[in-house]
Design a protein around this motif. Structure first.
Motif, short mmCIF file in Angstrom:
data_model
loop_
_atom_site.label_atom_id
_atom_site.label_comp_id
_atom_site.label_asym_id
_atom_site.label_seq_id
_atom_site.Cartn_x
_atom_site.Cartn_y
_atom_site.Cartn_z
N ASP A 94 0.86 -1.18 0.00
CA ASP A 94 0.00 0.00 0.00
C ASP A 94 0.90 1.24 0.00
O ASP A 94 1.28 1.76 1.04
N TRP A 95 1.25 1.70 -1.20
CA TRP A 95 2.23 2.77 -1.33
C TRP A 95 1.73 4.09 -0.77
O TRP A 95 2.51 4.90 -0.27
N GLY A 96 0.44 4.34 -0.86
CA GLY A 96 -0.10 5.56 -0.29
C GLY A 96 0.09 5.61 1.22
O GLY A 96 0.49 6.63 1.78
N ALA A 97 -0.18 4.50 1.87
CA ALA A 97 0.00 4.43 3.32
C ALA A 97 1.48 4.48 3.69
O ALA A 97 1.86 5.10 4.70
N VAL A 98 2.32 3.86 2.87
CA VAL A 98 3.76 3.89 3.13
C VAL A 98 4.28 5.32 3.05
O VAL A 98 5.05 5.78 3.91
#
Length: 111
Positions: free
Chosen positions: A74-78
Motif C-alpha cells: 500500500d504505497w499511499g500508506a507507506v
C-alpha cells in the motif's frame, strides 16, 4: 586554551569560564551530537524488531513494514507514514538550524 586563559586574566572564575567561554563555543557540536543521536534512535529498526514483542509498543519503522505484504504494498500508506516519521526530524533540524550555522561561522576569537 588561550580564550580560557584570557578570561581568567580578565577576572572570570573557573565556573564562569566554563559557562561563558567553553560551553557557548562547544554548543553547536553538542547540539549536532544530540540531533544525530535522536535521528539514529528514531530510525532504529533491528533493535525495535527484536525487542518489541507486543503490537502496542511497536515503533514507526516496524509499523511501516506492516504496509507491505507478500503480494502487494500500500504505497499511499507507506508514503503517508514516511511523512509522519520525517516530520519530527525535519522540525528538529529547523529548530536548531541557527546553532548549526552559528557553529560553522563562529570563530574562536575574543570579542
Amino acid at each position: 586554551m588561550e580564550l580560557e586563559e584570557a578570561a581568567v586574566i580578565d577576572g572570570a572564575s573557573r565556573l564562569g569560564v566554563l559557562f561563558r567561554i567553553t560551553l557557548p563555543l562547544s554548543l553547536p557540536g553538542i547540539v549536532a551530537v544530540l540531533v544525530y543521536a535522536f535521528v539514529t534512535t528514531w530510525n532504529e529498526f533491528i533493535f525495535a524488531l527484536c525487542f518489541a514483542t507486543d503490537s502496542s509498543v511497536k515503533t514507526l519503522p516496524i509499523g511501516l513494514v506492516e504496509f507491505s505484504t507478500e503480494f502487494t504494498t500500500d504505497w499511499g500508506a507507506v508514503m503517508a507514514a514516511s511523512m509522519v516519521m520525517t516530520l519530527p526530524v525535519a522540525l528538529l533540524f529547523v529548530a536548531f538550524q541557527r546553532l548549526f550555522v552559528g557553529g560553522l561561522t563562529s570563530g574562536a576569537t575574543k570579542g
